[in-house]
Scaffold this motif. Structure first.
Motif, short mmCIF file in Angstrom:
data_model
loop_
_atom_site.label_atom_id
_atom_site.label_comp_id
_atom_site.label_asym_id
_atom_site.label_seq_id
_atom_site.Cartn_x
_atom_site.Cartn_y
_atom_site.Cartn_z
N GLY A 183 0.78 -1.19 0.04
CA GLY A 183 -0.08 -0.01 -0.10
C GLY A 183 0.67 1.32 0.01
N PHE A 184 2.08 1.16 0.58
CA PHE A 184 3.00 2.24 0.39
C PHE A 184 4.07 2.21 -0.79
CE2 PHE A 184 2.41 1.89 5.05
CZ PHE A 184 1.73 3.38 5.18
N ASP A 185 3.62 1.22 -1.63
CA ASP A 185 4.40 1.06 -3.06
C ASP A 185 5.89 0.62 -3.00
OD1 ASP A 185 2.33 2.28 -4.52
OD2 ASP A 185 3.24 4.11 -4.59
N LEU A 186 5.80 -0.35 -1.68
CA LEU A 186 6.97 -0.90 -1.48
C LEU A 186 6.99 -2.64 -1.93
CD1 LEU A 186 7.28 0.43 2.35
CD2 LEU A 186 8.92 0.89 0.35
N PRO A 187 7.74 -2.77 -2.76
CA PRO A 187 7.80 -4.46 -3.05
C PRO A 187 8.05 -5.29 -2.03
CG PRO A 187 9.10 -2.95 -4.73
CD PRO A 187 8.88 -2.05 -3.39
N VAL A 188 7.79 -6.62 -2.02
CA VAL A 188 8.10 -7.51 -0.83
C VAL A 188 8.53 -8.59 -1.25
CG1 VAL A 188 7.06 -8.57 1.34
CG2 VAL A 188 6.03 -6.17 0.39
N GLU A 189 9.53 -9.17 -0.85
CA GLU A 189 9.87 -10.51 -0.80
C GLU A 189 9.60 -11.12 0.36
OE1 GLU A 189 13.84 -10.21 -2.50
OE2 GLU A 189 13.13 -9.79 -4.48
N LEU A 190 9.37 -12.48 0.20
CA LEU A 190 9.23 -13.46 1.62
C LEU A 190 10.37 -14.31 1.64
CD1 LEU A 190 5.30 -13.84 1.16
CD2 LEU A 190 6.50 -12.06 2.45
N GLU A 191 10.55 -14.75 2.88
CA GLU A 191 11.72 -15.77 3.37
C GLU A 191 11.13 -16.16 4.68
OE1 GLU A 191 15.70 -14.69 3.60
OE2 GLU A 191 15.73 -13.72 1.47
#
Length: 279
Positions: free
Chosen positions: A122-130
């Protein structure tokens, strides 16, 4: 992107390599544009909060008053930087299944990660999960890292929490959080007699072991506390950003939850919000 980079990419003869490189550079450029937009909006808000009018800001910046207003109300919100800048790596722990010892992710951690991912996007921050692997070994010397994990599942995280100058995890008959400054001990309601639908969680930004930055960490004494921290971030991230910015801090979050579902009903700071630079 500097003209030289465009010319270099255009000169790549392999069309598939050209596509890959061009896409990578475009993604990086778009990410940089987003962060610059966030920074610009943040500076305008800070200058206005210091007492400058939008007309004064516009004059000094060489922009029109209307453009300043437009920047002030468009683009990524500055408080998103509380989570990080650029691509965020969100890490949750693997746990060993009781019946057949397979590595699994607790449903509450999946839920917490999904809600936090939605908040970041929602803040235009891409996310990667680990995941923190079984055994708890994890490289925490990385930028834009958020780790949802306590000291029980990772000695690496346990050592990181020990760097906190005020709050500490204590393991006696059960895990508790202790404020060394006030002497207050936070014990989960489910570990008390009679049991209560209350949990506590740690939330903080701590220094990386390599000294080259910080990482955001949080976890509840029990899973309900973890979900409560996410709810607090969803509702109060602007306030938290205004209080600590991107500096190191720690606090205890108190969470009241529905005993039937484990869903947080109320999440708020249960103690002081400590800014570590002030120590």
């Amino acid at each position: 992107m500097p003209p030289g980079n465009v010319e270099r990419i255009a000169a790549i003869e392999d069309p598939f390599q050209l596509l890959r490189v061009a896409t990578e550079r475009l993604n990086a450029a778009q990410q940089e544009v987003g962060e610059l937009s966030r920074l610009r909006r943040r500076v305008i808000q800070e200058l206005h909060a210091q007492g400058l009018s939008y007309a004064q800001i516009a004059k000094e910046a060489g922009l029109t008053r209307g453009r300043i207003h437009q920047i002030r109300h468009t683009g990524p919100a500055p408080e998103g930087a509380f989570l990080g800048t650029g691509t965020i790596t969100l890490v949750t722990p693997l746990k060993r299944e009781a019946t057949n010892a397979r590595p699994v992710v607790a449903m509450e951690d999946v839920t917490a990660a999904k809600r936090l991912e939605d908040l970041a996007r929602g803040f235009d921050l891409p996310v990667e999960l680990e995941h923190v692997p079984l055994g708890g070994e994890i490289d925490i010397n990385r930028s834009n890292l958020i780790v949802i994990c306590g000291p029980r599942l990772s000695t690496v995280m346990g050592a990181l929490y020990e760097s906190d100058p005020v709050l500490e995890w204590v393991k006696d008959d059960v895990w508790t959080l202790r404020d060394s400054r006030t002497g207050m001990v936070y014990r989960s309601g489910s570990d008390s007699e009679p049991p209560r639908a209350v949990d506590y969680a740690y939330l903080g930004r701590l220094g990386r072991p390599d000294g080259n930055g910080n990482l955001l960490v949080f976890t509840g004494i029990h899973p309900q506390g973890t979900l409560g921290v996410v709810q607090l971030l969803q509702t109060e991230i602007a306030t938290l950003w205004g209080q600590v910015g991107d500096k190191r801090f720690s606090t205890v979050v108190g969470v009241e939850y529905d005993p039937a579902t484990g869903e947080p009903v109320k999440a708020e700071l249960a103690g002081p919000l400590y800014r570590h630079e002030e120590d």
